[in-house]
Scaffold this motif. Structure first.
Motif, PDB file in Angstrom:
ATOM      1  N   HIS A  24       0.837  -1.199   0.000  1.00 49.84           N
ATOM      2  CA  HIS A  24       0.000   0.000   0.000  1.00 49.84           C
ATOM      3  C   HIS A  24       0.872   1.250   0.000  1.00 49.84           C
ATOM      4  N   ARG A  25       1.897   1.253   0.802  1.00 48.37           N
ATOM      5  CA  ARG A  25       2.788   2.402   0.889  1.00 48.37           C
ATOM      6  C   ARG A  25       3.690   2.520  -0.336  1.00 48.37           C
ATOM      7  N   TYR A  26       4.142   1.392  -0.890  1.00 54.11           N
ATOM      8  CA  TYR A  26       4.898   1.451  -2.147  1.00 54.11           C
ATOM      9  C   TYR A  26       4.080   2.150  -3.233  1.00 54.11           C
ATOM     10  N   THR A  27       2.801   1.752  -3.357  1.00 55.13           N
ATOM     11  CA  THR A  27       1.976   2.356  -4.407  1.00 55.13           C
ATOM     12  C   THR A  27       1.741   3.835  -4.137  1.00 55.13           C
ATOM     13  N   GLN A  28       1.695   4.229  -2.866  1.00 55.87           N
ATOM     14  CA  GLN A  28       1.503   5.642  -2.561  1.00 55.87           C
ATOM     15  C   GLN A  28       2.736   6.473  -2.936  1.00 55.87           C
ATOM     16  N   VAL A  29       3.912   5.916  -2.766  1.00 49.92           N
ATOM     17  CA  VAL A  29       5.135   6.624  -3.184  1.00 49.92           C
ATOM     18  C   VAL A  29       5.067   6.932  -4.680  1.00 49.92           C
ATOM     19  N   VAL A  30       4.744   5.913  -5.467  1.00 51.12           N
ATOM     20  CA  VAL A  30       4.662   6.091  -6.918  1.00 51.12           C
ATOM     21  C   VAL A  30       3.471   6.978  -7.275  1.00 51.12           C
ATOM     22  N   VAL A 123      -1.366   8.680   3.099  1.00 50.60           N
ATOM     23  CA  VAL A 123      -2.724   9.214   3.195  1.00 50.60           C
ATOM     24  C   VAL A 123      -3.724   8.058   3.265  1.00 50.60           C
ATOM     25  N   GLU A 124      -4.892   8.344   3.848  1.00 49.51           N
ATOM     26  CA  GLU A 124      -5.983   7.377   3.953  1.00 49.51           C
ATOM     27  C   GLU A 124      -5.579   6.081   4.655  1.00 49.51           C
ATOM     28  N   ILE A 125      -4.567   6.185   5.518  1.00 50.98           N
ATOM     29  CA  ILE A 125      -4.137   5.055   6.347  1.00 50.98           C
ATOM     30  C   ILE A 125      -4.263   5.510   7.795  1.00 50.98           C
ATOM     31  N   PRO A 126      -5.293   5.068   8.496  1.00 46.29           N
ATOM     32  CA  PRO A 126      -5.531   5.558   9.856  1.00 46.29           C
ATOM     33  C   PRO A 126      -4.341   5.333  10.782  1.00 46.29           C
ATOM     34  N   ASP A 127      -4.080   6.336  11.593  1.00 46.87           N
ATOM     35  CA  ASP A 127      -3.101   6.232  12.691  1.00 46.87           C
ATOM     36  C   ASP A 127      -1.664   6.027  12.216  1.00 46.87           C
ATOM     37  N   ASP A 128      -1.348   6.416  10.993  1.00 44.37           N
ATOM     38  CA  ASP A 128       0.041   6.315  10.545  1.00 44.37           C
ATOM     39  C   ASP A 128       0.424   7.596   9.810  1.00 44.37           C
ATOM     40  N   PRO A 173     -13.237   5.732 -15.734  1.00 44.25           N
ATOM     41  CA  PRO A 173     -12.553   4.495 -16.131  1.00 44.25           C
ATOM     42  C   PRO A 173     -12.634   3.482 -14.987  1.00 44.25           C
ATOM     43  N   VAL A 174     -12.289   2.244 -15.288  1.00 42.75           N
ATOM     44  CA  VAL A 174     -12.067   1.257 -14.223  1.00 42.75           C
ATOM     45  C   VAL A 174     -10.638   1.487 -13.767  1.00 42.75           C
ATOM     46  N   HIS A 175     -10.459   1.974 -12.567  1.00 43.85           N
ATOM     47  CA  HIS A 175      -9.117   2.384 -12.153  1.00 43.85           C
ATOM     48  C   HIS A 175      -8.860   2.083 -10.679  1.00 43.85           C
ATOM     49  N   PHE A 176      -7.573   2.131 -10.331  1.00 40.58           N
ATOM     50  CA  PHE A 176      -7.113   1.751  -8.995  1.00 40.58           C
ATOM     51  C   PHE A 176      -6.641   3.002  -8.260  1.00 40.58           C
ATOM     52  N   PHE A 177      -7.232   3.242  -7.092  1.00 41.60           N
ATOM     53  CA  PHE A 177      -6.829   4.383  -6.274  1.00 41.60           C
ATOM     54  C   PHE A 177      -5.850   3.923  -5.197  1.00 41.60           C
ATOM     55  N   TRP A 178      -4.635   4.448  -5.265  1.00 35.84           N
ATOM     56  CA  TRP A 178      -3.592   4.037  -4.339  1.00 35.84           C
ATOM     57  C   TRP A 178      -3.801   4.614  -2.938  1.00 35.84           C
ATOM     58  N   GLY A 179      -4.611   5.657  -2.793  1.00 39.70           N
ATOM     59  CA  GLY A 179      -4.880   6.190  -1.460  1.00 39.70           C
ATOM     60  C   GLY A 179      -5.649   5.191  -0.625  1.00 39.70           C
ATOM     61  N   SER A 180      -6.780   4.757  -1.146  1.00 32.45           N
ATOM     62  CA  SER A 180      -7.633   3.796  -0.440  1.00 32.45           C
ATOM     63  C   SER A 180      -7.342   2.357  -0.828  1.00 32.45           C
ATOM     64  N   PHE A 181      -6.450   2.143  -1.799  1.00 33.94           N
ATOM     65  CA  PHE A 181      -6.013   0.826  -2.245  1.00 33.94           C
ATOM     66  C   PHE A 181      -7.199  -0.015  -2.717  1.00 33.94           C
ATOM     67  N   ASP A 182      -8.025   0.594  -3.582  1.00 32.73           N
ATOM     68  CA  ASP A 182      -9.174  -0.141  -4.097  1.00 32.73           C
ATOM     69  C   ASP A 182      -9.361   0.111  -5.585  1.00 32.73           C
TER      70      ASP A 182
END
Length: 324
Positions: A24-30, A123-128, A173-182
């Motif tokens: 999740h964090r790797y994808t947020q970096v990118v 972002v969108e990761i509670p308590d971190d 589009p059908v797409h992937f959001f790295w913030g919420s990882f969905d």
């Protein structure tokens, strides 16, 4: 071709929770690099990734007089950075701290002449709130588990694309959001939505219009694991009590969404048809109760005769002619 079990593999949350958190964090970096360099689009569509036959891609990211693309390859377990000029760069996806991944990825960009600064906090990761460059706690990468998740996501994408094709109104589009990882796909009624008092600018833009949105989360505490979801915003009166399909779908009052467990989908006799039924019935509940102009939004596409005939053959409704 994949068997059903290979296409829709088991995805127990407890078996890959640490890897999930790290990835999740790797994808947020990118993703934050893409956010920093791409022109803003409505509803933040510019920041999302797209699913590929091997993983996830950022798509083109403009830089100077050219562009580059970053691809997560979850079969070879590599991160590829392709620029329109010069050689590509490859980083291994393997167990290592987020801090090292962040350092090496930014160095890889600099080696291609790409200078960019991002906000390092997840972002969108509670308590971190640990900055990427200081995160040595998240360091797991189970390649087998990641590939299972990607296979599930690929299948979900194929169903979402078929669902999207039924709608000719405005649709994401059908797409992937790295913030919420969905993974997500969103239909729009074409009408403005009421303002959300106190909402942050990101939320305000995301829900500026009435929507029916569906997606796939790889891990959700409400279901004990991976789940598909569907919600309406704003939610019309009676939506929570609507009769939707299949019978295993349920409305969660805490998050105000219909949920369908991934395990119920993968165990179905026809997982794609089963999931498509969930997507269609929850959308219909939103559209009908919300008074959407469905005749305008779901007009049939004009299909050339050659395509129509080929489709009819594929569906078994037109006998193939014998050769002369």
């Amino acid at each position: 071709m994949d068997t059903l079990d290979e296409a829709w593999p088991p995805l127990p949350l407890e078996a890959w929770q640490d890897t999930y958190a790290t990835l999740h964090r790797y994808t947020q970096v990118v993703g934050k690099v893409k956010l920093a360099l791409t022109p803003p689009q409505n509803h933040w569509w510019n920041v999302a990734f797209r699913v590929t036959a091997r993983g996830l891609t950022t798509g083109l990211i403009p830089y100077g007089n050219g562009a580059f693309e970053v691809e997560f390859d979850f079969r070879a377990h590599e991160l590829h950075v392709h620029a329109n000029r010069g050689p590509s760069r490859v980083m291994a996806l393997e167990p290592r701290p987020v801090a090292e991944f962040y350092r090496d990825f930014m160095a890889t960009l600099r080696s291609l002449g790409i200078e960019v600064r991002i906000w390092e906090q997840p972002v969108e990761i509670p308590d971190d709130t640990t900055p990427f460059g200081e995160d040595f706690r998240h360091a797991s990468y189970d390649g087998e588990a990641v590939e299972r998740w990607w296979r599930a996501q690929l299948q979900a994408t194929l169903v979402f694309e078929a669902f999207r094709a039924r709608f000719t109104g405005k649709c994401s589009p059908v797409h992937f959001f790295w913030g919420s990882f969905d993974l997500a796909v969103t239909r729009f009624s074409g009408r403005p939505a009421p303002e959300r008092p106190g909402a942050d600018p990101i939320t305000q833009e995301a829900y500026r219009e009435e929507v029916s949105s569906a997606g796939f989360w790889p891990g959700l505490q409400a279901t004990g694991g991976a789940a598909f979801y569907s919600y309406a915003a704003p939610e019309p009166e009676g939506f929570a009590r609507a009769s939707v399909r299949p019978a295993e779908a349920r409305y969660d009052a805490d998050i105000k969404e219909f949920l369908l467990a991934y395990d119920d989908v993968r165990r179905a006799e026809d997982p794609r048809a089963y999931l498509l039924d969930f997507l269609q019935s929850t959308y219909e509940a939103c559209a009908d109760l919300g008074g959407w102009e469905r005749d305008r939004l779901e007009r049939p596409l004009i299909v050339p005769e050659s395509r129509r005939a080929a489709r009819a053959v594929e569906e078994g409704t037109l006998a193939e002619q014998p050769s002369p």
